[in-house]
Design a protein around this motif. Structure first.
Motif, PDB file in Angstrom:
ATOM      1  N   LEU A 198       0.837  -1.196   0.000  1.00 50.79           N
ATOM      2  CA  LEU A 198       0.000   0.000   0.000  1.00 50.79           C
ATOM      3  C   LEU A 198       0.872   1.246   0.000  1.00 50.79           C
ATOM      4  N   MET A 199       0.412   2.278  -0.716  1.00 51.50           N
ATOM      5  CA  MET A 199       1.013   3.600  -0.589  1.00 51.50           C
ATOM      6  C   MET A 199      -0.002   4.511   0.091  1.00 51.50           C
ATOM      7  N   VAL A 200       0.432   5.194   1.135  1.00 48.14           N
ATOM      8  CA  VAL A 200      -0.404   6.147   1.851  1.00 48.14           C
ATOM      9  C   VAL A 200       0.075   7.547   1.492  1.00 48.14           C
ATOM     10  N   HIS A 201      -0.841   8.351   0.945  1.00 50.10           N
ATOM     11  CA  HIS A 201      -0.489   9.728   0.581  1.00 50.10           C
ATOM     12  C   HIS A 201      -1.729  10.599   0.712  1.00 50.10           C
ATOM     13  N   GLU A 202      -1.553  11.732   1.373  1.00 46.32           N
ATOM     14  CA  GLU A 202      -2.668  12.658   1.608  1.00 46.32           C
ATOM     15  C   GLU A 202      -3.853  11.924   2.241  1.00 46.32           C
ATOM     16  N   ARG A 203      -3.523  11.025   3.181  1.00 44.96           N
ATOM     17  CA  ARG A 203      -4.511  10.256   3.941  1.00 44.96           C
ATOM     18  C   ARG A 203      -5.389   9.373   3.061  1.00 44.96           C
ATOM     19  N   LYS A 204      -4.853   8.972   1.919  1.00 45.35           N
ATOM     20  CA  LYS A 204      -5.561   8.057   1.028  1.00 45.35           C
ATOM     21  C   LYS A 204      -4.706   6.825   0.802  1.00 45.35           C
ATOM     22  N   LEU A 205      -5.368   5.686   0.614  1.00 44.43           N
ATOM     23  CA  LEU A 205      -4.705   4.420   0.368  1.00 44.43           C
ATOM     24  C   LEU A 205      -4.694   4.087  -1.118  1.00 44.43           C
ATOM     25  N   LYS A 206      -3.530   3.735  -1.623  1.00 45.97           N
ATOM     26  CA  LYS A 206      -3.431   3.196  -2.983  1.00 45.97           C
ATOM     27  C   LYS A 206      -2.842   1.798  -2.881  1.00 45.97           C
ATOM     28  N   ARG A 207      -3.594   0.815  -3.383  1.00 43.97           N
ATOM     29  CA  ARG A 207      -3.151  -0.564  -3.317  1.00 43.97           C
ATOM     30  C   ARG A 207      -2.416  -0.926  -4.602  1.00 43.97           C
ATOM     31  N   LEU A 208      -1.169  -1.365  -4.490  1.00 44.28           N
ATOM     32  CA  LEU A 208      -0.411  -1.738  -5.673  1.00 44.28           C
ATOM     33  C   LEU A 208      -0.841  -3.135  -6.132  1.00 44.28           C
ATOM     34  N   PRO A 209      -0.997  -3.316  -7.451  1.00 47.83           N
ATOM     35  CA  PRO A 209      -1.496  -4.604  -7.966  1.00 47.83           C
ATOM     36  C   PRO A 209      -0.530  -5.756  -7.703  1.00 47.83           C
ATOM     37  N   VAL A 210      -1.079  -6.967  -7.654  1.00 52.50           N
ATOM     38  CA  VAL A 210      -0.283  -8.188  -7.537  1.00 52.50           C
ATOM     39  C   VAL A 210      -0.746  -9.171  -8.607  1.00 52.50           C
ATOM     40  N   ARG A 211       0.051 -10.175  -8.834  1.00 47.39           N
ATOM     41  CA  ARG A 211      -0.301 -11.215  -9.804  1.00 47.39           C
ATOM     42  C   ARG A 211      -0.085 -12.568  -9.150  1.00 47.39           C
ATOM     43  N   ASP A 212      -1.017 -13.500  -9.393  1.00 43.90           N
ATOM     44  CA  ASP A 212      -0.912 -14.827  -8.798  1.00 43.90           C
ATOM     45  C   ASP A 212       0.378 -15.508  -9.241  1.00 43.90           C
ATOM     46  N   GLY A 213       0.917 -16.308  -8.358  1.00 44.95           N
ATOM     47  CA  GLY A 213       2.125 -17.053  -8.679  1.00 44.95           C
ATOM     48  C   GLY A 213       2.824 -17.510  -7.417  1.00 44.95           C
ATOM     49  N   LEU A 214       3.930 -18.212  -7.595  1.00 53.18           N
ATOM     50  CA  LEU A 214       4.650 -18.789  -6.468  1.00 53.18           C
ATOM     51  C   LEU A 214       6.122 -18.915  -6.833  1.00 53.18           C
ATOM     52  N   LEU A 215       6.987 -18.298  -6.052  1.00 54.66           N
ATOM     53  CA  LEU A 215       8.420 -18.445  -6.265  1.00 54.66           C
ATOM     54  C   LEU A 215       8.827 -19.881  -5.946  1.00 54.66           C
ATOM     55  N   GLY A 216       9.685 -20.438  -6.788  1.00 59.99           N
ATOM     56  CA  GLY A 216      10.143 -21.805  -6.607  1.00 59.99           C
ATOM     57  C   GLY A 216       9.334 -22.812  -7.374  1.00 59.99           C
ATOM     58  N   ALA A 217       8.242 -22.359  -7.998  1.00 60.23           N
ATOM     59  CA  ALA A 217       7.351 -23.276  -8.717  1.00 60.23           C
ATOM     60  C   ALA A 217       7.623 -23.293 -10.212  1.00 60.23           C
ATOM     61  N   GLY A 218       8.666 -22.589 -10.663  1.00 61.72           N
ATOM     62  CA  GLY A 218       9.001 -22.612 -12.087  1.00 61.72           C
ATOM     63  C   GLY A 218       8.417 -21.435 -12.832  1.00 61.72           C
ATOM     64  N   SER A 219       7.170 -21.542 -13.235  1.00 61.05           N
ATOM     65  CA  SER A 219       6.561 -20.490 -14.041  1.00 61.05           C
ATOM     66  C   SER A 219       5.870 -19.476 -13.141  1.00 61.05           C
ATOM     67  N   ARG A 220       6.211 -18.209 -13.317  1.00 55.30           N
ATOM     68  CA  ARG A 220       5.552 -17.128 -12.590  1.00 55.30           C
ATOM     69  C   ARG A 220       5.943 -15.823 -13.291  1.00 55.30           C
ATOM     70  N   LYS A 221       5.037 -14.907 -13.339  1.00 54.57           N
ATOM     71  CA  LYS A 221       5.270 -13.614 -13.965  1.00 54.57           C
ATOM     72  C   LYS A 221       4.766 -12.539 -13.021  1.00 54.57           C
ATOM     73  N   PRO A 222       5.655 -11.803 -12.352  1.00 56.43           N
ATOM     74  CA  PRO A 222       5.202 -10.824 -11.370  1.00 56.43           C
ATOM     75  C   PRO A 222       4.594  -9.596 -12.014  1.00 56.43           C
ATOM     76  N   HIS A 223       3.757  -8.911 -11.248  1.00 56.67           N
ATOM     77  CA  HIS A 223       3.335  -7.575 -11.660  1.00 56.67           C
ATOM     78  C   HIS A 223       4.509  -6.627 -11.420  1.00 56.67           C
ATOM     79  N   VAL A 224       4.763  -5.733 -12.378  1.00 56.05           N
ATOM     80  CA  VAL A 224       5.899  -4.811 -12.293  1.00 56.05           C
ATOM     81  C   VAL A 224       5.427  -3.415 -12.638  1.00 56.05           C
ATOM     82  N   GLU A 225       5.873  -2.407 -11.887  1.00 55.77           N
ATOM     83  CA  GLU A 225       5.608  -1.024 -12.250  1.00 55.77           C
ATOM     84  C   GLU A 225       6.607  -0.097 -11.571  1.00 55.77           C
ATOM     85  N   SER A 226       6.727   1.125 -12.121  1.00 54.98           N
ATOM     86  CA  SER A 226       7.611   2.135 -11.565  1.00 54.98           C
ATOM     87  C   SER A 226       6.887   3.479 -11.576  1.00 54.98           C
ATOM     88  N   PHE A 227       7.179   4.327 -10.599  1.00 49.88           N
ATOM     89  CA  PHE A 227       6.571   5.653 -10.567  1.00 49.88           C
ATOM     90  C   PHE A 227       7.349   6.556  -9.616  1.00 49.88           C
TER      91      PHE A 227
END
Length: 334
Positions: A242-271
Motif C-alpha cells: 500500500l502507498m499512503v499519501h494525503e490520507r488516502k490508500l493506494k493498493r499496488l497490484p499483484v499477480r498470482d504465482g509462487l516463487l520456486g514453482a518454475g513459471s511465474r510472472k510478477p506484476h511490475v511497475e515504476s513511478f
C-alpha cells in the motif's frame, strides 16, 4: 524468536530484558551499549505492566547489513498518558514510582517515539543504531514478523539491503507455517541478500531460482531511490503493498504465482514517489487494511510505532504474519 512477550506478571519483564540483551549482543554492540538496551527494555516492560495494566513487548532488528537498528516496542491497553510532556521529565510519575522511566529511555536510546491517547493505551518504541548512519542516509523504516501462535519461528521474512542510492525492501511468505516454512523463509532471505542489482523483477527471478524444489513462497519487492524519489515494484502472490499519501490508500497490484514453482510472472511497475508518502507491505497473516480512519494519528508517528500498531491490531492469529513500514520523510520523534 518471532513472537510478542506477554507482560502480565514480573517474569515477563525479566524475559524482555534477556531477549533485548541477547539481540544487542548478537549485533556486536559494546558491553555498555548492551546494558543501555537492557535498561530501556526493562523500563518499557515495567511501564507496560505497572501503568498499562499489562500488555506485550517485542524486540526486533531491521535494516541493511551493517546499518541494522534494534527496536524495542511495548504495547498496553491502559488508560493512556494525558500529559506526555510531563512524563518525559525525570521525577514525574503517575504511580508513585521514581519517575525516571521515560527520561532514561529518552537519554539512552537513539530515537524514542510514543503513541498514546487517553482511553486507547500506549505504544512505546525505542531504537538503537548499530553504528552512525552515513551521510545522506535518513531511512525511517521498520520490519516485524510474528510466528503462527504456538510456533517459535515464522515462515514470513522481512529484509532490506542497499544498492547505491536505493533501499530495496523484501517481504515474503512461505507456504504454510512451522519449521519447514521457516526454513524456506530463511532461504528466501539468503537469496534476497545475495541477489545482484536493484531491479525488483530480476531479484524475484534470482529468488525463484534459489527456491526451486522447495514448498515455495510469495514475495514483493520495493526498490526506492532515496535521492530521486523514484520507486520500482514487483510482486508475485498475495502480498499486500500500500502507498499512503494525503490520507488516502493506494493498493499496488499483484499477480498470482509462487516463487520456486518454475513459471511465474510478477506484476511490475515504476513511478515517482511523493515526498511525504508512506509504504506498507504485509502478508496475509494480517487482515486487509481498508480504511485509515482508525489510524490517522499514526500517520505522524515513526515507522516502528506505525508498524507495531498495525501488526497488533490486524493480526488474524491463523498464520504467520509480517509487516514493513517505510516513510519517505522522517517522522518527528520525541
Amino acid at each position: 524468536m518471532n513472537r510478542w512477550i506477554r507482560l502480565m506478571e514480573p517474569s515477563g519483564v525479566a524475559e524482555a530484558r534477556r531477549r533485548a540483551r541477547r539481540y544487542a549482543s548478537g549485533l556486536s554492540m559494546s558491553s555498555t551499549r548492551v546494558e543501555h538496551v537492557a535498561i530501556v527494555a526493562t523500563e518499557i516492560a515495567q511501564n507496560v505492566l505497572r501503568h498499562g495494566g499489562g500488555g506485550q513487548i517485542m524486540v526486533e532488528a531491521f535494516g541493511p547489513p551493517g546499518l541494522e537498528v534494534l527496536t524495542i516496542v511495548g504495547l498496553d491497553e491502559g488508560s493512556g498518558i494525558e500529559r506526555l510532556d510531563r512524563m518525559l521529565k525525570d521525577g514525574e510519575s503517575t504511580k508513585n514510582s521514581s519517575g525516571t522511566g521515560f527520561g532514561a529511555m529518552l537519554r539512552l536510546s537513539d530515537r524514542l517515539d510514543i503513541d498514546t491517547e487517553p482511553g486507547k493505551g500506549t505504544c512505546v518504541a525505542a531504537e538503537f543504531n548499530t553504528q552512525p548512519a552515513p551521510a545522506g542516509y535518513a531511512a525511517d523504516h521498520a520490519g516485524f514478523r510474528l510466528a503462527y501462535p504456538g510456533e517459535r519461528r515464522s515462515g514470513d521474512c522481512v529484509a532490506v539491503r542497499r544498492a547505491g542510492s536505493r533501499l530495496i525492501y523484501m517481504l515474503s511468505d512461505a507456504l504454510g507455517h512451522g519449521p519447514k516454512a521457516a526454513e524456506v523463509a530463511q532461504e528466501a532471505e539468503t537469496a534476497f541478500r545475495a541477489s545482484e542489482g536493484s531491479d525488483p523483477e530480476s531479484i524475484l527471478d534470482q529468488m525463484n531460482d534459489a527456491l526451486s524444489g522447495s514448498r515455495g513462497a510469495v514475495a514483493a519487492i520495493l526498490s526506492v531511490d532515496v535521492e530521486s524519489r523514484s520507486l520500482s515494484y514487483a510482486a508475485v502472490g498475495n502480498i499486500t503493498t500500500l502507498m499512503v499519501h494525503e490520507r488516502k490508500l493506494k493498493r499496488l497490484p499483484v499477480r498470482d504465482g509462487l516463487l520456486g514453482a518454475g513459471s511465474r510472472k510478477p506484476h511490475v511497475e515504476s513511478f515517482e514517489v511523493p515526498e511525504d508518502a508512506i509504504f506498507l507491505m504485509h502478508s496475509d497473516g494480517l487482515s486487509m487494511l481498508r480504511s485509515l480512519d482508525p489510524y490517522k494519528s499514526l500517520l505522524h508517528r515513526t515507522a516502528p510505532v506505525l508498524a507495531a500498531r498495525l501488526l497488533d491490531d490486524l493480526f488474524r492469529g491463523r498464520d504467520d504474519a509480517s509487516i514493513i513500514a517505510v516513510r519517505m520523510s522522517q517522522a518527528k520523534a520525541l
